[in-house]
Design a protein around this motif. Sequence first.
Motif, short mmCIF file in Angstrom:
data_model
loop_
_atom_site.label_atom_id
_atom_site.label_comp_id
_atom_site.label_asym_id
_atom_site.label_seq_id
_atom_site.Cartn_x
_atom_site.Cartn_y
_atom_site.Cartn_z
N ILE A 9 0.87 -1.17 0.00
CA ILE A 9 0.00 0.00 0.00
C ILE A 9 0.91 1.22 0.00
CG2 ILE A 9 -1.73 1.25 1.34
CD1 ILE A 9 -2.88 -1.45 2.18
N ARG A 10 0.99 1.90 -1.15
CA ARG A 10 1.98 2.96 -1.32
C ARG A 10 1.39 4.23 -1.90
NH1 ARG A 10 7.60 1.18 -3.23
NH2 ARG A 10 7.58 3.39 -2.78
N MET A 11 2.05 5.32 -1.59
CA MET A 11 1.68 6.62 -2.15
C MET A 11 2.60 6.90 -3.35
SD MET A 11 1.58 8.48 1.58
CE MET A 11 0.86 10.07 1.17
N ARG A 12 2.17 7.84 -4.20
CA ARG A 12 3.03 8.25 -5.32
C ARG A 12 3.89 9.43 -4.89
NH1 ARG A 12 -0.84 10.25 -8.99
NH2 ARG A 12 -2.40 9.73 -7.42
N ASP A 285 13.08 18.03 2.92
CA ASP A 285 14.48 17.63 2.80
C ASP A 285 14.76 16.29 3.48
OD1 ASP A 285 17.01 18.10 1.84
OD2 ASP A 285 17.69 19.10 3.68
N LEU A 286 13.90 15.32 3.24
CA LEU A 286 14.08 14.00 3.87
C LEU A 286 14.98 13.12 3.02
CD1 LEU A 286 10.64 12.83 5.33
CD2 LEU A 286 12.51 14.09 6.43
N ASP A 287 15.88 12.40 3.68
CA ASP A 287 16.71 11.49 2.90
C ASP A 287 15.90 10.24 2.54
OD1 ASP A 287 16.82 9.74 5.12
OD2 ASP A 287 18.47 10.92 5.94
N GLU A 288 16.39 9.51 1.55
CA GLU A 288 15.64 8.37 1.02
C GLU A 288 15.35 7.33 2.09
OE1 GLU A 288 14.01 8.09 -1.80
OE2 GLU A 288 14.71 10.13 -2.26
N ALA A 289 16.30 7.17 3.03
CA ALA A 289 16.12 6.16 4.08
C ALA A 289 14.93 6.50 4.96
CB ALA A 289 17.39 6.06 4.92
N LYS A 290 14.83 7.78 5.33
CA LYS A 290 13.73 8.22 6.19
C LYS A 290 12.40 8.06 5.45
CE LYS A 290 12.40 10.73 9.91
NZ LYS A 290 12.92 10.70 11.28
N LEU A 291 12.38 8.47 4.19
CA LEU A 291 11.16 8.33 3.39
C LEU A 291 10.74 6.87 3.28
CD1 LEU A 291 11.34 10.82 0.39
CD2 LEU A 291 9.46 10.49 1.99
N ALA A 292 11.74 6.02 3.06
CA ALA A 292 11.45 4.59 2.94
C ALA A 292 10.86 4.05 4.24
CB ALA A 292 12.72 3.83 2.58
N ILE A 294 9.05 5.76 6.42
CA ILE A 294 7.65 6.22 6.50
C ILE A 294 6.78 5.35 5.60
CG2 ILE A 294 6.06 8.13 5.98
CD1 ILE A 294 8.30 10.08 6.77
N GLU A 295 7.26 5.09 4.37
CA GLU A 295 6.47 4.30 3.42
C GLU A 295 6.26 2.89 3.94
OE1 GLU A 295 8.73 5.97 -0.28
OE2 GLU A 295 6.71 5.37 -0.90
N LYS A 296 7.28 2.36 4.58
CA LYS A 296 7.14 1.01 5.13
C LYS A 296 6.11 1.00 6.26
CE LYS A 296 9.71 -2.51 7.55
NZ LYS A 296 10.29 -2.16 8.84
N GLU A 297 6.18 2.02 7.10
CA GLU A 297 5.20 2.14 8.19
C GLU A 297 3.77 2.24 7.66
OE1 GLU A 297 5.08 2.04 11.46
OE2 GLU A 297 7.20 1.78 11.91
N VAL A 298 3.60 3.02 6.59
CA VAL A 298 2.26 3.15 5.98
C VAL A 298 1.78 1.76 5.56
CG1 VAL A 298 0.97 4.02 3.97
CG2 VAL A 298 2.50 5.56 5.23
N ASP A 299 2.64 1.04 4.87
CA ASP A 299 2.28 -0.28 4.35
C ASP A 299 1.94 -1.25 5.49
OD1 ASP A 299 1.91 -2.17 2.29
OD2 ASP A 299 3.91 -2.97 2.67
N VAL A 300 2.83 -1.31 6.47
CA VAL A 300 2.65 -2.28 7.57
C VAL A 300 1.41 -1.93 8.40
CG1 VAL A 300 3.67 -3.15 9.72
CG2 VAL A 300 5.10 -2.89 7.67
N ILE A 319 -0.45 11.31 -2.29
CA ILE A 319 0.85 11.69 -2.83
C ILE A 319 1.86 12.09 -1.75
CG2 ILE A 319 0.01 12.41 -5.10
CD1 ILE A 319 0.05 15.30 -4.07
N ILE A 320 3.12 11.89 -2.09
CA ILE A 320 4.22 12.43 -1.29
C ILE A 320 4.85 13.54 -2.14
CG2 ILE A 320 6.48 11.97 -0.25
CD1 ILE A 320 5.62 9.06 0.09
#
Length: 444
Positions: A9-12, A285-292, A294-300, A319-320
């Motif tokens: 379950i992901r955002m664009r 200004d979020l780095d890719e790791a932090k964004l990932a 958040i996205e993982k948390e959304v999915d889980v 959207i993000i």
Amino acid sequence: DATVEDGPIRMRSYDLAVTPPEERNGLLRRPVLKSEEMMNKVKPIVDDVRSRGDAALLELTAKFDKAKLTSTVVFPPFAAETMAVEREVGEAIKTAYANIKKFHEAQADGATLRVETMPGVVCSRFARPIARVGLYVPGGTAILPSTALMLGIPAQVAGCREIVLATPPRPDGSISPEVMYVANLVGASAVLKAGGAQAVAALAYGTESVPKVDKIFGPGNQWVTAAKMLVQNDTDALVSIDMPAGPSEVLVIADYTANPGFVAADLLSQAEHGVDSQVVLVAVDLDEAKLAEIEKEVDVQAHALSRVDIVRKSVSKSIIVKTRSVQEAIAFSNNYAPEHLILHLENASEQVKYIDNAGSVFVGPYSPESCGDYASGTNHTLPTNGYARQFSGVNTLSFQKHITSQEITQSGLRGLGPVVATLADCEGLEAHANAVRIRLKELN
Ligand code: HSO
Ligand code: ZN
């Protein structure tokens, strides 16, 4: 629903700096409401209730809510068994009621404004309650006693004489006890067991059993919204509405200090409202790791929700937006004008002064939207669809109107009269000028 899908379950994501202007504008847009199409569907329903009253209301309730009723309105005192809620729920409702009441009492305009604009010319303004109000509490996929609180409390605080709460009945013809419990707390004078356009029509025109109201409040689906707009435009109905409502929204701004689990939970709390809920994450200004993360948390977190099927649909349309700075993020948010704005930012409270457009702001990591949705004190009936540019959320003043007055002394009229006579002459409105001159003559 047998067509349950699977998968992440992901955002664009969009990087604002490299998004061309037209696409950037697209990010600000909400899905188009088919308002004309809805108007055409809703008009025959509204007309039917208007002309046939209760008979039409009962038929439409059987058709749309599958409830076969013999009467649509319940008047107080409400039977105890219709308001029987669990003790814990009752206690929670009472705490929410107290907080919301405290905040809305502070908003009430009880004072008369009095200004002497010229010697002997006193202008005043005072508030009076709107006498009869209709509160629409949606049914659908969730019961919403919180909406009954958010509409009922300011009505009660403002001193409205008649409070008619409308909500669709369940197929067995009953209303959820939690909503009835709140109806009783806020002093509802009638509960209308009807929903959709038919309920709005009944409130606007009245029927044999439904009292007509002067203003209709509350969120609702496309049918309710279209009906509210329709009756508002009918001068025969002589009714107003709170605001144009659309699907619920949240915009979350998050920087490096944000807790990914909190951010995801906030996004999902909005996403679970309905498949058309709007959810936007603006990353500072979020780095890719932090964004990932958040996205993982959304999915889980999403997969663990009972409303996962709703969330899957709303999140897939969400959207993000990646930005380089807080300024850029807030500028985007001000353009979007979200219903709810959550600030997961370092020194979040310092940023509030830059917020120009939002229905309600949630400041810092420990202020989830859920608190405002239910119990902190602020109202959850807020402008959506970008209307936070020019509308306030429902508040106590929404249930009052202001009357102005003036009282002019003889010497006041000596001073002001010639000014008015000159302006009336200038507009060629002789009778206006005479209404002043006849008095000035008597005074001389
Ligand atoms: N977030 C919704 C209100 C609500 N949330 C009711 C839970 N219950 C629209 O502001
Ligand atoms: Zn909510």
